[in-house]
Scaffold this motif. Sequence first.
Motif, short mmCIF file in Angstrom:
data_model
loop_
_atom_site.label_atom_id
_atom_site.label_comp_id
_atom_site.label_asym_id
_atom_site.label_seq_id
_atom_site.Cartn_x
_atom_site.Cartn_y
_atom_site.Cartn_z
N TYR A 1 -26.85 26.60 -18.74
CA TYR A 1 -27.59 27.85 -18.56
C TYR A 1 -26.76 28.80 -17.71
CZ TYR A 1 -31.14 31.16 -16.97
OH TYR A 1 -31.83 32.31 -16.67
N ASP A 2 -26.71 30.06 -18.14
CA ASP A 2 -26.03 31.12 -17.40
C ASP A 2 -27.07 32.10 -16.89
OD1 ASP A 2 -24.72 33.88 -17.16
OD2 ASP A 2 -22.98 32.55 -17.30
N TYR A 3 -27.20 32.20 -15.56
CA TYR A 3 -28.30 33.00 -15.00
C TYR A 3 -28.06 34.50 -15.09
CZ TYR A 3 -25.88 33.94 -10.52
OH TYR A 3 -25.01 34.38 -9.54
N ILE A 4 -26.83 34.92 -15.27
CA ILE A 4 -26.57 36.35 -15.42
C ILE A 4 -26.94 36.80 -16.83
CG2 ILE A 4 -24.79 38.13 -15.39
CD1 ILE A 4 -25.66 37.08 -12.64
N GLU A 5 -26.55 36.03 -17.82
CA GLU A 5 -26.92 36.38 -19.20
C GLU A 5 -28.30 35.86 -19.57
OE1 GLU A 5 -23.91 35.75 -22.17
OE2 GLU A 5 -22.31 35.80 -20.67
N ASP A 6 -28.88 35.01 -18.74
CA ASP A 6 -30.20 34.43 -18.97
C ASP A 6 -30.26 33.74 -20.34
OD1 ASP A 6 -32.85 33.72 -18.54
OD2 ASP A 6 -33.63 35.61 -19.34
N LYS A 7 -29.29 32.89 -20.60
CA LYS A 7 -29.32 32.13 -21.85
C LYS A 7 -28.47 30.88 -21.74
CE LYS A 7 -25.68 34.65 -24.36
NZ LYS A 7 -25.40 35.48 -25.56
N LEU A 8 -28.73 29.94 -22.65
CA LEU A 8 -27.93 28.73 -22.74
C LEU A 8 -26.64 29.04 -23.47
CD1 LEU A 8 -30.87 26.36 -23.62
CD2 LEU A 8 -29.46 26.15 -21.57
N LYS A 9 -25.54 28.46 -22.99
CA LYS A 9 -24.24 28.76 -23.55
C LYS A 9 -23.46 27.47 -23.85
CE LYS A 9 -22.03 32.37 -22.10
NZ LYS A 9 -22.38 33.33 -23.16
N ARG A 10 -22.44 27.62 -24.68
CA ARG A 10 -21.58 26.49 -25.02
C ARG A 10 -20.77 26.03 -23.81
NH1 ARG A 10 -21.07 29.34 -29.99
NH2 ARG A 10 -19.53 30.71 -29.03
N SER A 11 -20.25 24.83 -23.91
CA SER A 11 -19.27 24.36 -22.93
C SER A 11 -18.11 25.35 -22.87
CB SER A 11 -18.74 22.98 -23.34
OG SER A 11 -17.55 22.66 -22.65
N VAL A 12 -17.59 25.59 -21.66
CA VAL A 12 -16.45 26.50 -21.54
C VAL A 12 -15.22 25.95 -22.26
CG1 VAL A 12 -17.19 27.62 -19.42
CG2 VAL A 12 -15.82 25.53 -19.29
N LEU A 13 -15.17 24.66 -22.47
CA LEU A 13 -14.06 24.06 -23.20
C LEU A 13 -13.98 24.66 -24.61
CD1 LEU A 13 -11.84 21.91 -23.57
CD2 LEU A 13 -13.64 20.28 -24.13
N ILE A 14 -15.14 24.83 -25.24
CA ILE A 14 -15.18 25.40 -26.59
C ILE A 14 -14.99 26.91 -26.56
CG2 ILE A 14 -16.64 25.77 -28.62
CD1 ILE A 14 -15.57 22.93 -28.39
N ASP A 15 -15.69 27.59 -25.66
CA ASP A 15 -15.60 29.05 -25.61
C ASP A 15 -14.18 29.51 -25.25
OD1 ASP A 15 -18.09 29.74 -26.46
OD2 ASP A 15 -18.93 30.09 -24.46
N ALA A 16 -13.50 28.75 -24.40
CA ALA A 16 -12.14 29.13 -23.99
C ALA A 16 -11.09 28.68 -25.00
CB ALA A 16 -11.82 28.53 -22.62
N LYS A 17 -11.52 27.87 -25.98
CA LYS A 17 -10.58 27.32 -26.98
C LYS A 17 -9.43 26.57 -26.30
CE LYS A 17 -11.56 30.85 -30.51
NZ LYS A 17 -12.63 31.54 -29.77
N ALA A 18 -9.79 25.86 -25.24
CA ALA A 18 -8.80 25.07 -24.50
C ALA A 18 -8.61 23.71 -25.14
CB ALA A 18 -9.24 24.92 -23.04
N ASP A 19 -7.57 23.01 -24.71
CA ASP A 19 -7.25 21.70 -25.27
C ASP A 19 -7.89 20.55 -24.50
OD1 ASP A 19 -5.18 22.47 -27.39
OD2 ASP A 19 -4.37 23.42 -25.58
N LEU A 20 -8.11 20.76 -23.22
CA LEU A 20 -8.61 19.69 -22.36
C LEU A 20 -9.31 20.33 -21.16
CD1 LEU A 20 -8.31 16.56 -22.58
CD2 LEU A 20 -6.41 16.72 -20.98
#
Length: 611
Positions: free
Chosen positions: A154-173
């Motif tokens: 949950y992100d309290y600024i956007e007031d919504k549930l969000k994906r893992s930052v691993l996926i949103d950042a398109k990181a490897d690990l």
Amino acid sequence: MNNLAQNTTGFLPTTAKEMQQRGWHQADIILITGDAYVDHPSFGIALIGRLLESNGFRVAILAQPDWQSVEPFRALGKPLLFWGITSGCIDSRLNDYASLGNKRKEDVYSPGGKLGLRPYRPLLVYSARAREAFPDVPIVLGGLEASLRRLAHYDYIEDKLKRSVLIDAKADLLVHGMAEFQIIEIARRLNNGESIDQLTNIPGTAYPVKNRTKLPENAVPLPSLSQQQADKSLAMSAQLQYQKQAHPAGYAIIQEQDPGKIVVLPPAEPINGTTLDSLYELPFTRCWHPKYNSAGGVPALKPVQFSIATHRGCFGGCSFCSIYFHQGKDISSRSIESLIAEADRFHSHPDFHGTIFDIGGPTANMFGMKCDKAGACSRPSCLYPSVCKNMKVDYNSQLKMFDAFLKWKTTGVKKSNVYVASGIRHDLALHSNDYIDTLTRHFVGGHLKVAPEHYCPHVLELMGKPGFEIFEQFEAKFNEATRKAGKEQYLVPYFISAHPGCQTDDAIKLTEYLVQRRWRLRQVQDFVPVPLTLSTAMFVSERDARERSIHIPNGRAEKRLQAALMQYYFGQNAKIIADCLRNSHHNDLLREIQRLHWTSQAGRPIAGWDL
């Protein structure tokens, strides 16, 4: 990679010129941070950088790069092994916004406290630019924000549930928890020729599932992002399921991110005391980088520059706290010799004037304590609702440490003071009168911050905190010890407003107590739903850990009211408090507050209370 770099007592290189001065043509690892570069063990980027350096890796720091173009991300050249990216010492949302969504007026982790030197959601922005700069270089996320946002959250600024930052950042690990073991393992294996996609068995990491990724055996699936979005009660189910596995003996977690799937491996084993000692022996300058001198330095350094962390971990298990999920429940304690050696080094520092402002940390009186079963136990708290039978509540190590610092104070070159400023778990302190007496007589500098958190029993139960009568017992012992020591010292109580389950009537009951005691609170925190805490799961699901419905004070007006009631003495809170107390028929309390705000000499109300 080459042998240990020259000039290790200076700062890690931050420019191509500084790299050239070391004879480098390329860094093995470039660490990107949303904070200014401060070479102090309290700043994660410095600690990880120094650790990698001590293991023979060439490490450069890219601090607060201008993200408006890709060029600053090419300024240090291409890292040979990987990018290590962190948003900084704290979650970027907390750094940028107050609990009600107001933008903060200062960024204490930036030079001169200047705003605007980090992007919105740094992990995502920095990762995108790093990928643009050198597409084939692996990206590893780490730090507190990555650790707490490892799952759908949950992100309290956007007031919504969000994906893992691993996926949103398109990181490897993604590295979660305290990262020392993981980061060295990653660096060594990449340096030995393994690909980033092969690193799927390092405890304390998370990775995206790709076409040929082999899933761990017995992995536990959590409710997916879309399932939680459709039914927010599942946020509590996901929290409780993950909590059962969030220890070194737990199973791996799988969670659909819609789109994308991640595997989160169990936490790494905590490092032992010997290894922890070695971390603090690394050649930190305990200063900000000289390039910030013209801006007046980095404000966040001042409170910790001459403080000493004695241990890490917390077995307290407070519902609103994330230490359990980041540092773990096991306590790893430094040796007393290491602590005194660090204090000795202060004497040679040009900025040290004889005072160690805090020894301990956020769990100050857990030093030296141990539970042999903590690493394989899913119970979040060893203290609440009662002390676990496996927990060894033993103050011998802490009392020996206190004795060592008392001797140090009298044998140093300069006259010195040593304090414990905060982090005392008051219910734990009640297990040793000797501890309270020694603390009070020798290590309190006039005020000691303590956190009862609330007054009402059912709110404290939801917080995972002991009843208020336990705080009063500690207060009585503290006051008696202070009297015996012939000192004038005070407790500074810390409270949280608008916690899930706290109704306006509960806030009024707390105010009645504050008014009765004539307490004017300075330490008040409006509840912030930080990712991965039980309290945040309550906030999102509107349920407690037993799946019972609870009240959630999530409207701006109600949150502001609860905070105002705790600070009833501020004139700017007068109208909102008066309206509330009249409407709820607490006229006696209103009259008492008004009486307290009436000046005895001038006979006029204090500004704001001439209602």
